[in-house]
Design an enzyme around this catalytic site. Structure first.
Site, PDB file in Angstrom:
ATOM      1  N   ASN A  61      11.367   0.268   7.779  1.00  0.00           N
ATOM      2  CA  ASN A  61      11.674   1.701   7.674  1.00  0.00           C
ATOM      3  C   ASN A  61      12.777   2.025   6.672  1.00  0.00           C
ATOM      4  O   ASN A  61      12.759   3.090   6.082  1.00  0.00           O
ATOM      5  CB  ASN A  61      11.974   2.291   9.056  1.00  0.00           C
ATOM      6  CG  ASN A  61      13.112   1.601   9.734  1.00  0.00           C
ATOM      7  OD1 ASN A  61      13.509   0.501   9.356  1.00  0.00           O
ATOM      8  ND2 ASN A  61      13.668   2.236  10.749  1.00  0.00           N
ATOM      9  N   GLU A  73      26.511  -3.716  13.073  1.00  0.00           N
ATOM     10  CA  GLU A  73      26.516  -3.688  11.619  1.00  0.00           C
ATOM     11  C   GLU A  73      27.515  -2.633  11.170  1.00  0.00           C
ATOM     12  O   GLU A  73      27.922  -1.759  11.938  1.00  0.00           O
ATOM     13  CB  GLU A  73      25.116  -3.353  11.087  1.00  0.00           C
ATOM     14  CG  GLU A  73      24.124  -4.455  11.432  1.00  0.00           C
ATOM     15  CD  GLU A  73      22.866  -4.455  10.570  1.00  0.00           C
ATOM     16  OE1 GLU A  73      22.068  -3.521  10.698  1.00  0.00           O
ATOM     17  OE2 GLU A  73      22.703  -5.406   9.786  1.00  0.00           O
ATOM     18  N   ILE A  92       0.837  -1.202   0.000  1.00  0.00           N
ATOM     19  CA  ILE A  92       0.000   0.000   0.000  1.00  0.00           C
ATOM     20  C   ILE A  92       0.869   1.249   0.000  1.00  0.00           C
ATOM     21  O   ILE A  92       1.841   1.342   0.776  1.00  0.00           O
ATOM     22  CB  ILE A  92      -0.921  -0.038   1.236  1.00  0.00           C
ATOM     23  CG1 ILE A  92      -1.941  -1.169   1.019  1.00  0.00           C
ATOM     24  CG2 ILE A  92      -1.633   1.299   1.464  1.00  0.00           C
ATOM     25  CD1 ILE A  92      -2.756  -1.509   2.209  1.00  0.00           C
ATOM     26  N   CYS A 114      15.014   3.774  14.213  1.00  0.00           N
ATOM     27  CA  CYS A 114      15.252   3.041  15.458  1.00  0.00           C
ATOM     28  C   CYS A 114      16.095   3.819  16.460  1.00  0.00           C
ATOM     29  O   CYS A 114      15.906   3.723  17.659  1.00  0.00           O
ATOM     30  CB  CYS A 114      15.932   1.731  15.138  1.00  0.00           C
ATOM     31  SG  CYS A 114      17.394   1.976  14.131  1.00  0.00           S
ATOM     32  N   GLY A 136      20.101  -4.711  21.245  1.00  0.00           N
ATOM     33  CA  GLY A 136      20.762  -5.500  20.227  1.00  0.00           C
ATOM     34  C   GLY A 136      21.957  -6.300  20.659  1.00  0.00           C
ATOM     35  O   GLY A 136      22.438  -6.199  21.783  1.00  0.00           O
ATOM     36  N   ALA A 194      13.230  -4.878   8.800  1.00  0.00           N
ATOM     37  CA  ALA A 194      12.116  -4.019   9.234  1.00  0.00           C
ATOM     38  C   ALA A 194      11.671  -3.181   8.028  1.00  0.00           C
ATOM     39  O   ALA A 194      12.286  -3.241   6.963  1.00  0.00           O
ATOM     40  CB  ALA A 194      12.583  -3.115  10.372  1.00  0.00           C
TER      41      ALA A 194
END
Ligand code: NAD
Length: 484
Positions: free
Chosen positions: A153, A458, A27, A284, A454, A151
């Site tokens: 975002n 990364e 959407i 985040c 976490g 995720a």
């Protein structure tokens, strides 16, 4: 439909469909219109993807690092050439303004491919002399098949932040994007193949949480890298532990940003805007608990309100628009629910606080002042455009309050006192800290969280250690001494 991909999944170098999978409607958050229809992976698709990744891995790892790196860097170049088209897709998938997606999504994905492509040739073990001519050498080896779960975002960025270091080390990947934003990862897979990645090296399958769970529990999988919420992280970490798999967990946060009286107020307001309203607050590492020292509180709130009035809210495809919709109706309702809680628990609404009357899922940038530590909006991750401003008086007090959270993703401080800035950062219980800035995440620097936010990091050279392991080889140049 303009954004309908050729099929839902990309496996073994090709688009693959299985219409028996549950429907996924994509959407456009700015209008509520359906822009693509996909299917969640069936067990047969999961099987096909894992087999493809497993079969491709040994040959991929056997290439030289230079060869693997060249492919990643070529993919990076292609991504940059197509930045605009990829950004249009990302804007439709997520609702983020084109003003943001053209500078933060495919470009940061390309950065990761370029950076890890550049590192691939220099990944080595070491030589350790033991005396008497004996020695040890270590071999840096790939882990095998890695699973990436994303995720919604930053769909392109997440697909590349996980894929690039994994592939650089000689692993193969099955990536499952969020069911809310499934489109861009398919483009990453296409581009990697175009750049020369052998089939099966990077596969994308769609699906809800159950598909993610079936990937995580599969014995063929050596490592799982998740970007998602803490509750999902708990489940994925537990399932991975059962199979003793490596994990990287990039989870949620409720990060503090501390503004001292002596801070440059314009910079502090800029940091608070970036750390609360970029991507409509769906980041985040956002600094959503803004502790402002009493002396500048009213000046800070005044400037913040003045600056927020310049946010251009509207059609995210309009290049002048700087604030778009939230990703989905569900996420909008979550944010609106928190805004109601803020009002009900006695926080003072100083800006926004309403849904915007137009199509799509728009929520006003919202600021609450006089927020106290135990209010729900100060404790729980909202993941929407809602800033909480809390008062403080002393450094000691604010340090304890800033750390009083189960999360530990990020933290920031604005002050012109150099020694205080470093003292504060040393005291932060957070993986990613900022002094007089906020929310940067360049690929060269480690990114990740402490506490419930976490495990692992990364980006940067550190990510290599999370996608490879060392084999230790003892070599004797002498006779073997045995007791009998
Ligand atoms: P989510 O936890 O609902 O979902 C994340 C992903 O996990 C999705 O792809 C989902 O399908 C999958 N999933 C759900 N249940 C699963 C299961 N049991 N096993 C395997 N996979 C499963 O998160 P979201 O709503 O998509 O994203 C928002 C959250 O992500 C926020 O908490 C945000 O802070 C966090 N986030 C963290 C970072 C970071 O780098 N630390 C970056 C972006 C977002």
């Amino acid at each position: 439909m303009k954004f309908q991909p050729r099929a839902s999944h990309f496996i073994d170098g090709e688009y693959v469909e299985d219409t028996n999978g549950a429907a996924i409607e994509v959407i456009y958050p700015a209008t509520g219109e359906v822009i693509a229809r996909l299917h969640s992976a069936t067990p047969a698709i999961v099987e096909q993807a894992l087999n493809s990744a497993k079969n491709a891995q040994a040959a991929w790892a056997a290439l030289s690092g230079t060869e693997r790196g060249r492919i990643l860097r070529r993919a990076s170049d292609i991504m940059r050439e197509r930045n605009y088209d990829l950004s249009v897709l990302e804007t439709h998938d997520t609702g983020k303004p084109i003003q943001e997606t053209t500078v933060a999504d495919a470009t940061s994905g390309a950065d990761a491919l370029e950076y890890f492509g550049g590192l691939a040739a220099s990944l080595t073990g070491e030589h350790i002399p033991l005396g008497g001519g004996d020695f040890v050498y270590t071999i840096r080896e790939a882990l095998g098949v890695c699973v990436g779960i994303g995720a919604w975002n930053y769909p392109t960025q997440i697909a590349c932040w996980k894929g690039a270091p994994a592939l650089a080390c000689g692993n193969t990947m099955v990536f499952k994007p969020s069911e809310t934003t499934p489109l861009s990862a398919l483009k990453v897979a296409e581009i990697l193949v175009e750049a020369g990645a052998p089939k099966g090296v990077y596969n994308v399958i769609q699906g809800y949480g159950d598909v993610g769970a079936s990937l995580v529990s599969d014995p063929r999988v050596a490592k799982v890298s998740l970007t998602g919420s803490v509750p999902t992280g708990r489940k994925v970490y537990a399932a991975a532990a059962d199979g003793m798999k490596h994990v990287t967990m990039e989870l949620g946060g409720k990060s503090p940003m501390i503004v001292f009286d002596d801070a440059d107020i314009e910079n502090a307001v800029s940091g608070a805007i970036l750390g609360n309203f970029y991507s409509s607050g769906q980041v985040c590492s956002n600094g959503t608990r803004v502790f402002v020292q009493k002396g500048i509180k009213e000046a800070f709130l005044k400037r913040l309100s003045e600056r927020l009035a310049h946010a251009k809210i509207g059609d995210p495809m309009d290049e002048d628009v700087s604030f778009g919709p939230m990703v989905s109706e569900n996420q909008m309702n979550i944010a609106l629910g928190y805004i109601e809680k803020g009002k009900a628990e006695g926080a003072r609404l100083v800006y926004g606080g309403e849904r915007i009357e137009r199509d799509g899922y728009f929520v006003q940038p919202t600021v609450f002042a006089d927020v106290t530590d135990n209010m729900t909006i100060a404790r729980e991750e909202i993941f929407g455009p809602v800033m909480s401003v809390l008062d403080f008086e002393t450094e000691e007090e604010v340090m304890a309050r800033a750390n009083d959270t189960e999360f530990g993703l990020a933290a920031g401080v604005f002050t012109n006192d150099l020694t205080r800035a470093h003292r504060i950062v040393a005291g932060f219980e957070a993986g990613t800290c900022y002094i007089n800035t906020y929310n940067l995440a360049p690929v060269e620097a480690p990114f990740g969280g402490s506490k419930m936010s976490g495990v692992g990091r990364e980006n940067s050279k550190l990510a290599i250690n999370h996608f490879s392991e060392m084999k230790t080889v003892y070599v004797s140049m002498n006779d073997v001494e045995a007791p009998y």
